[in-house]
Design an enzyme around this catalytic site. Structure first.
Site, PDB file in Angstrom:
ATOM      1  N   ASP A 155       0.865  -1.192   0.000  1.00  0.00           N
ATOM      2  CA  ASP A 155       0.000   0.000   0.000  1.00  0.00           C
ATOM      3  C   ASP A 155       0.896   1.234   0.000  1.00  0.00           C
ATOM      4  OD1 ASP A 155      -1.814  -2.069   0.492  1.00  0.00           O
ATOM      5  OD2 ASP A 155      -3.112  -0.807   1.725  1.00  0.00           O
ATOM      6  N   LYS A 218      -6.884   3.503  -3.358  1.00  0.00           N
ATOM      7  CA  LYS A 218      -7.347   3.496  -1.974  1.00  0.00           C
ATOM      8  C   LYS A 218      -7.564   4.929  -1.515  1.00  0.00           C
ATOM      9  CE  LYS A 218      -5.372   2.156   2.569  1.00  0.00           C
ATOM     10  NZ  LYS A 218      -4.250   1.432   3.207  1.00  0.00           N
ATOM     11  N   LYS A 254     -10.311   0.409  -2.562  1.00  0.00           N
ATOM     12  CA  LYS A 254     -10.208   0.168  -1.124  1.00  0.00           C
ATOM     13  C   LYS A 254     -10.502   1.449  -0.354  1.00  0.00           C
ATOM     14  CE  LYS A 254      -6.938  -1.172   2.546  1.00  0.00           C
ATOM     15  NZ  LYS A 254      -5.581  -1.682   2.856  1.00  0.00           N
TER      16      LYS A 254
END
Length: 318
Positions: A155, A218, A254
């Site tokens: 991430d 995300k 996400k």
């Protein structure tokens, strides 16, 4: 995880033409939140789907091998076995989509999951999380270190300075280099939407991140003052849909930060179903970043099975 997004050449014409109709986005977000939620068995089924799409997360300064081991145990056993047996779901392999930790805790996570004979993915935040303000060389080294430690998902967090300055080519090049550093590990790109200034910037940053080869986009680090919101999510998933229509490549989504209740999880699932369709309602294309959400979902499943809410000691791992 799904097949990789190979990315594409940056299309500055597409990026420059983007204008987001904010009042329309806010109306649609309100509409999604006001929907009546599913009940009874249907609700239980949707909540179990949410569990399988969860990145169970700990990102605290006091993380230790012991509490990471506990997190991994909970990822493998997110809902009490007797509750799953009661709803005939005990043989359905209900586990979380991943565990998400700092790079220094990746090896602990990999070992704990291996010892538990469990194949849950280990995701690591990287790139100077959460601010993303460390030098690019340092960010690249951190990604490589997390991959070497065994993380199968990374991430990353973008340098918001580049997005705020409209320096889209520079942002694209940075993300391409980070994607390269990820190797075979899937890359989830955190936009830090609460710090991007406008919904139009959110859409542009989403596009650039996908063009640069992000496998997921995300919303947030969870450390900003504003994290996952429905208007921002709508803009991001519309960008995902547009990118898919144009390239044929599916990119995951996400939301993360501030998602704490089972009711909210149901809203997120319905948003994905309505905007992107059932193909995205899988751990391969949808994740919820959360640290406390699982406890409320397990409480709701407990209530569904027993007709009463759990006392604190009934769910000691929550």
């Amino acid at each position: 995880m799904s097949s990789r997004n190979p990315g594409s050449e940056i299309d500055l014409g597409w990026v420059s033409r983007v204008v987001v109709n904010q009042p329309a986005v806010l109306r649609r977000a309100e509409q999604i939140q006001s929907r009546r939620t599913v009940k009874k068995d249907w609700q239980a089924a949707w909540l179990l789907r949410a569990v399988t799409c969860m990145d169970l997360t700990t990102l605290s300064g006091d993380d230790t091998p012991a509490n990471v081991h506990r997190l991994c145990f909970k990822a493998k056993h997110p809902i009490r076995d007797d509750l799953l047996r009661s709803i005939k779901m005990d043989d359905s392999d209900i586990v979380t989509g991943a565990v998400c930790v700092y790079p220094a805790r990746v090896m602990d996570s990999v070992k704990a999951l291996k010892d538990a004979d469990c194949h849950i993915a280990v995701a690591s935040v990287a790139t100077g999380f959460p601010a993303g303000q460390t030098p690019l060389k340092t960010r690249l080294a951190e990604v490589r270190a997390a991959v070497d430690a065994g993380a199968s998902e990374i991430d990353i967090v973008i340098n918001r300075t580049l997005a705020l300055g409209g320096r889209w080519e520079e942002l694209y090049e940075e993300i391409r280099l980070l994607r390269e550093a990820c190797g075979e590990s899937h890359m989830k790109t955190i936009l830090g939407t609460g710090e991007l200034g406008s919904l139009t910037n959110v859409y542009k940053a989403s596009l650039v991140a996908m063009m640069a080869g992000s496998d997921f986009i995300k919303t947030s680090t969870g450390k900003e003052s504003v994290n996952a919101t429905y208007p921002v999510a709508l803009v991001m998933v519309r960008a995902i849909r547009d990118y898919y229509w144009r390239t044929g490549n599916k990119v995951g989504f996400k939301p993360a930060g501030g998602i704490r209740s089972a009711k909210e999880a149901l809203v997120w699932l319905s948003l994905i179903k309505e905007e992107l369709g059932d193909d995205w309602l899988t751990p391969q294309l949808f994740r919820i970043g959360a640290s406390t959400l699982l406890g409320d979902i397990e409480r709701q499943i407990y209530h569904h099975v027993t007709g009463r809410y759990a006392a604190h000691h009934d769910l000691p791992m929550a």
